[in-house]
Write a protein that holds these residues in place. Sequence first.
Motif, PDB file in Angstrom:
ATOM      1  N   UNK A 111       0.824  -1.206   0.000  1.00 56.07           N
ATOM      2  CA  UNK A 111       0.000   0.000   0.000  1.00 56.07           C
ATOM      3  C   UNK A 111       0.860   1.259   0.000  1.00 56.07           C
ATOM      4  N   UNK A 112       0.391   2.247  -0.730  1.00 51.73           N
ATOM      5  CA  UNK A 112       1.033   3.555  -0.747  1.00 51.73           C
ATOM      6  C   UNK A 112      -0.055   4.613  -0.927  1.00 51.73           C
TER       7      UNK A 112
ATOM      8  N   UNK B 108      -2.770   0.091  -8.763  1.00 55.03           N
ATOM      9  CA  UNK B 108      -4.137   0.571  -8.623  1.00 55.03           C
ATOM     10  C   UNK B 108      -4.155   1.745  -7.658  1.00 55.03           C
ATOM     11  N   UNK B 109      -5.002   2.721  -7.943  1.00 57.78           N
ATOM     12  CA  UNK B 109      -5.113   3.903  -7.076  1.00 57.78           C
ATOM     13  C   UNK B 109      -6.471   4.546  -7.357  1.00 57.78           C
TER      14      UNK B 109
ATOM     15  N   UNK C 226      -2.090   1.019  -4.409  1.00 58.09           N
ATOM     16  CA  UNK C 226      -1.497  -0.271  -4.082  1.00 58.09           C
ATOM     17  C   UNK C 226      -0.771  -0.841  -5.283  1.00 58.09           C
ATOM     18  N   UNK C 227       0.287  -1.564  -5.004  1.00 57.95           N
ATOM     19  CA  UNK C 227       0.950  -2.410  -5.992  1.00 57.95           C
ATOM     20  C   UNK C 227       0.584  -3.845  -5.649  1.00 57.95           C
ATOM     21  N   UNK C 228       0.036  -4.550  -6.637  1.00 56.82           N
ATOM     22  CA  UNK C 228      -0.311  -5.959  -6.461  1.00 56.82           C
ATOM     23  C   UNK C 228       0.683  -6.803  -7.249  1.00 56.82           C
ATOM     24  N   UNK C 229       1.109  -7.918  -6.666  1.00 56.10           N
ATOM     25  CA  UNK C 229       2.115  -8.745  -7.342  1.00 56.10           C
ATOM     26  C   UNK C 229       1.940 -10.208  -6.985  1.00 56.10           C
ATOM     27  N   UNK C 230       2.428 -11.064  -7.884  1.00 55.81           N
ATOM     28  CA  UNK C 230       2.478 -12.492  -7.577  1.00 55.81           C
ATOM     29  C   UNK C 230       3.630 -12.757  -6.613  1.00 55.81           C
TER      30      UNK C 230
END
Length: 407
Positions: A102-103, A251-252, A263-267
Amino acid sequence: MSTHAVTRQDFDQYMVPVFAPAAFIPVKGEGSRLWDQDGREYIDFVGGIAVNALGHAHPSAVKALTEQANKIWHVSNLFTNEPALSLAKQLVENTFADKVFFCNSGAEANEAALKLARKVGLLSGIAGKNQIVAFNNSFHGRTLFTVSAGGQAKYSKEFAPLPSGIQHIAYNDLDAAKAAINEHTCAVIVEPIQGEGGVITAHVEFLKGLRELCDQNGAVLIFDEVQTGVGRTGSLYAYMNTGVTPDILTTAKALGGGFPIAAMLATDQFAQQFAVGDHGTTYGGNPLATAVGDAVFAIINTPDILNGVNERFTYFKAGLEKINDKYQIFREVRGAGLLIGCVLKSDYAGQANRINALAAAEGVLGLIAGPDVVRFTPSLIIPYKDIDEGLARFERAVAQFTQSVAA
């Protein structure tokens, strides 16, 4: 709080001049309507630039914020907190991702994604695997790294020297991608729909080709869904419309419905390559933002809301095309869901801002996506009566515009 009477002139006196805001100041919002200091009402087709996904002052978002405000606001990243974990769980359970960072803004999310990709390249053991491929006319944020990744020189040229190792190629050109992506590429960053670049949708074959090229060359595929995410295109995320799954997604905007969060989503394959201390943020994932995000995401991630976005797109587009049938100013009305771009005919090139100024005078607020595209990104739940009223006001502005051009 100061008792000083605030006016638009105060912006010119006290604020760094990186924006040129409207002459009026909005002071109240409810649903898809805004009111200014003089009590004048506007239909809001801007939605905070694809941010206010549930409109203004949505009761569930207000409830989540006020309830959390009475509990705990900030604890620092020395601790975790319940709202952050709840939102992270929703994001992971409803997307391809295994982990969340999260950012506070889309730029920060993209910064995190690009930094992670550089580390992935470093850990690959391949010398020089640090090159990033991005696309002309893209937009990824305003930090030095993200403005360099963005493919619009007007935002970066005055801040050289820029971070190196970033190559820009043509969007939707798979041959250009094949020529650019190689064993030294650590990341490809792409918007599934270029928002700021003109509301241009990526071809599915192009995105599939990028996926294959990244797999062949051990590069990270990053989807920038800052503008397209959280229901904006009628799916929870735009990648879900394509059959292509990225390795990292940012996503923001709509994620907080107006409260700053990203947020940055990652595997796991890539997220686990960040170690403690590699990256961080003071405010990211704070309880206020994530409590609101948790509520907003849960509301949007339902068939009723997402189907409603697609239905509104059909309705909104038909209304715009009806206006265009009468005034013949648009070459094309394009986009997906409630990310809509009206491309001006060449006779009216460069006039998008002027049309929006006339529209604001009529009481409806719009955007641009470059000088030739009028853009609309309203609330995902905008009432149909507000679409009707907003388009009626917009038509009056278009009529004035065409009359002034003819004169």
